[in-house]
Design a protein around this motif. Structure first.
Motif, PDB file in Angstrom:
ATOM      1  N   GLU A 311       0.864  -1.094  -0.036  1.00 65.69           N
ATOM      2  CA  GLU A 311      -0.180   0.052  -0.155  1.00 65.69           C
ATOM      3  C   GLU A 311       0.715   1.105  -0.056  1.00 65.69           C
ATOM      4  OE1 GLU A 311      -3.854   0.772   2.352  1.00 65.69           O
ATOM      5  OE2 GLU A 311      -2.481   1.721   3.562  1.00 65.69           O
ATOM      6  N   ALA A 312       0.272   2.214  -0.858  1.00 64.94           N
ATOM      7  CA  ALA A 312       1.145   3.637  -0.579  1.00 64.94           C
ATOM      8  C   ALA A 312       0.080   4.648  -0.435  1.00 64.94           C
ATOM      9  CB  ALA A 312       1.787   3.774  -2.003  1.00 64.94           C
ATOM     10  N   ARG A 313       0.304   5.621   0.293  1.00 65.20           N
ATOM     11  CA  ARG A 313      -0.569   6.654   0.822  1.00 65.20           C
ATOM     12  C   ARG A 313      -0.352   8.221   0.201  1.00 65.20           C
ATOM     13  NH1 ARG A 313      -0.519   9.334   5.700  1.00 65.20           N
ATOM     14  NH2 ARG A 313      -2.784  10.061   6.544  1.00 65.20           N
ATOM     15  N   VAL A 314      -1.037   8.951  -0.040  1.00 63.70           N
ATOM     16  CA  VAL A 314      -0.662  10.331  -0.452  1.00 63.70           C
ATOM     17  C   VAL A 314      -2.008  11.228  -0.042  1.00 63.70           C
ATOM     18  CG1 VAL A 314      -1.868  10.287  -2.797  1.00 63.70           C
ATOM     19  CG2 VAL A 314      -0.027  12.004  -2.089  1.00 63.70           C
ATOM     20  N   VAL A 315      -1.715  12.308   0.812  1.00 57.13           N
ATOM     21  CA  VAL A 315      -2.643  13.431   1.180  1.00 57.13           C
ATOM     22  C   VAL A 315      -2.459  14.612   0.325  1.00 57.13           C
ATOM     23  CG1 VAL A 315      -3.570  14.533   3.089  1.00 57.13           C
ATOM     24  CG2 VAL A 315      -2.479  12.269   3.426  1.00 57.13           C
ATOM     25  N   LEU A 316      -3.616  14.966  -0.549  1.00 60.64           N
ATOM     26  CA  LEU A 316      -3.519  16.130  -1.236  1.00 60.64           C
ATOM     27  C   LEU A 316      -4.307  17.249  -0.687  1.00 60.64           C
ATOM     28  CD1 LEU A 316      -4.206  14.093  -4.730  1.00 60.64           C
ATOM     29  CD2 LEU A 316      -1.951  15.077  -3.463  1.00 60.64           C
ATOM     30  N   ALA A 356      -3.430   3.433  -2.170  1.00 58.20           N
ATOM     31  CA  ALA A 356      -3.537   2.824  -3.391  1.00 58.20           C
ATOM     32  C   ALA A 356      -2.687   1.402  -3.091  1.00 58.20           C
ATOM     33  CB  ALA A 356      -2.813   3.305  -4.455  1.00 58.20           C
ATOM     34  N   ASN A 357      -3.102   0.361  -4.037  1.00 60.86           N
ATOM     35  CA  ASN A 357      -2.366  -0.746  -4.190  1.00 60.86           C
ATOM     36  C   ASN A 357      -2.540  -1.357  -5.540  1.00 60.86           C
ATOM     37  OD1 ASN A 357      -5.098  -2.235  -4.145  1.00 60.86           O
ATOM     38  ND2 ASN A 357      -5.077  -1.759  -2.110  1.00 60.86           N
ATOM     39  N   GLY A 358      -1.687  -2.578  -5.987  1.00 64.35           N
ATOM     40  CA  GLY A 358      -1.757  -2.850  -7.177  1.00 64.35           C
ATOM     41  C   GLY A 358      -2.774  -3.543  -7.592  1.00 64.35           C
ATOM     42  N   SER A 359      -2.956  -3.309  -8.924  1.00 62.33           N
ATOM     43  CA  SER A 359      -4.163  -3.957  -9.584  1.00 62.33           C
ATOM     44  C   SER A 359      -4.014  -4.788 -10.652  1.00 62.33           C
ATOM     45  CB  SER A 359      -5.268  -3.077 -10.017  1.00 62.33           C
ATOM     46  OG  SER A 359      -4.905  -2.249 -10.869  1.00 62.33           O
TER      47      SER A 359
END
Length: 361
Positions: A311-316, A356-359
């Motif tokens: 998992e990756a995370r970003v805050v916008l 997000a994670n891979g699909s």
């Protein structure tokens, strides 16, 4: 009982051809090589020649030793691109009309120094010119010439030779409208025999044996009078327009729809997907840059984490109104897909958090 002969095709590698230099009489060199092996060009033969010696004879050396600059100069359009350890590798349509890696630009076996060869500008004309010169020496013109190059193929590993240029030889055997062995009509069968000949010839030419010419014998049916051979030569084998179902890679098509067409400055600025594994955070950051590419008010990254999968995370922080936010989210869905990611979004006012994670996209 009548005994029928088995069909036989001979593919003969021609040795003894010296290093070809700019301005060389290529027809004389090829003819001498064939004769030096105790052979002659007979009616129905097909002479298969690697494009490298054609380019050398025509002096098709690039002015620059910067291979990437030469590839860019020879490129008409970019079909697909990926980052590798040596930089961006691109599949492109070259100036001669063929789609291949790096526009067919070649820096191997090009002679002393760091010379870079480009493909013959008009390959079919080059094949016709060589055939005319050989005809004078052979005493007849009842033979064909194929100029070859090497390329990879979609959905298939490795590379194979194909017909870059052709003269005096059928490039396609079209069976459409004819019955098969069971009497059923063939609707789509059209065999690219010029490509098959190029690949077969490469089995005796090779890439390291320095045998640039092969003589194919036993396929006289493919050699026909000029009046019955299409004048478009190997150019007939190139799919263009409505017949080109693969004008752009699937990832490149998605990125182009968001404003980052392959080969463009925008694509480079956003970043190009790698052929190797990348951290999810890097892929997510690139998707955010791509999604924000054409927005008037771009979002700012407040926080990012997740250097490793899954998992990756970003805050916008998203400026503007709800319409701007909705537009960003819609573009993010496409951008994430181009990176092989899916994401769960959480909104708190003007702050958007993506996990997000891979699909596998």
């Amino acid at each position: 009982m009548e005994v029928q002969a088995f069909p036989v095709v001979s593919v003969i590698g021609v040795r003894g051809i010296p290093e070809v230099v700019a301005g060389a009489d290529l027809a004389a060199l090829v003819h001498a090589g064939i004769a030096g092996g105790g052979l002659a060009i007979e009616p129905g033969d097909i002479v298969v020649v690697t494009s490298k010696i054609v380019s050398k004879a025509h002096g098709r050396y690039a002015d620059s030793t910067d291979r990437r600059a030469v590839v860019a100069a020879e490129t008409v359009r970019v079909v697909a691109e990926r980052m590798t350890s040596t930089g961006a590798t691109r599949i492109v349509e070259g100036r001669c009309g063929v789609v291949s890696a790096a526009a067919g630009v070649d820096a191997s076996n090009t002679g002393a120094g760091e010379a870079i060869l480009v493909l013959p500008e008009r390959p079919d004309e080059a094949a016709e010119q060589l055939r005319a010169g050989l005809a004078l020496l052979a005493g007849h013109d009842a033979f064909g010439v194929i100029v070859t190059d090497t390329a990879g193929r979609p959905w298939r590993g490795g590379q194979t030779d194909f017909a870059l240029g052709a003269a005096g030889v059928r490039v396609i055997e079209d069976y459409r409208g004819l019955p098969d062995a069971d009497g059923r009509q063939l609707d789509v069968t059209a065999i690219a025999v010029a490509d098959e000949l190029a690949a077969a010839a490469d089995l005796v030419k090779g890439k390291v044996e320095r045998i640039p010419v092969a003589l194919v014998r036993g396929l006289g049916r493919l050699v026909a009078p000029d009046s019955s051979v299409p004048r478009d030569g190997a150019a007939r084998l190139v799919r263009r327009g409505p017949g080109d179902f693969f004008a752009m890679g699937h990832i490149e098509a998605a990125r182009a729809a968001l404003g980052a067409a392959p080969g463009s400055a925008e694509s480079v600025a956003v970043g190009i997907r790698s052929v190797g594994a990348e951290p999810g955070s890097e892929r997510l950051a690139r998707a955010v840059r791509l999604a924000a590419l054409t927005l008037t008010d771009t979002p700012s990254v407040l926080e990012a984490s997740g250097d490793t999968e899954p998992e990756a995370r970003v805050v916008l922080h998203v400026p503007g109104d709800d319409v701007d936010l909705g537009r960003l989210i819609a573009r993010l869905e496409v951008a994430l897909w181009s990176e092989g990611l899916t994401a769960h979004a959480e909104r708190a006012g003007r702050v958007l958090t993506l996990r997000a994670n891979g699909s596998g996209g």
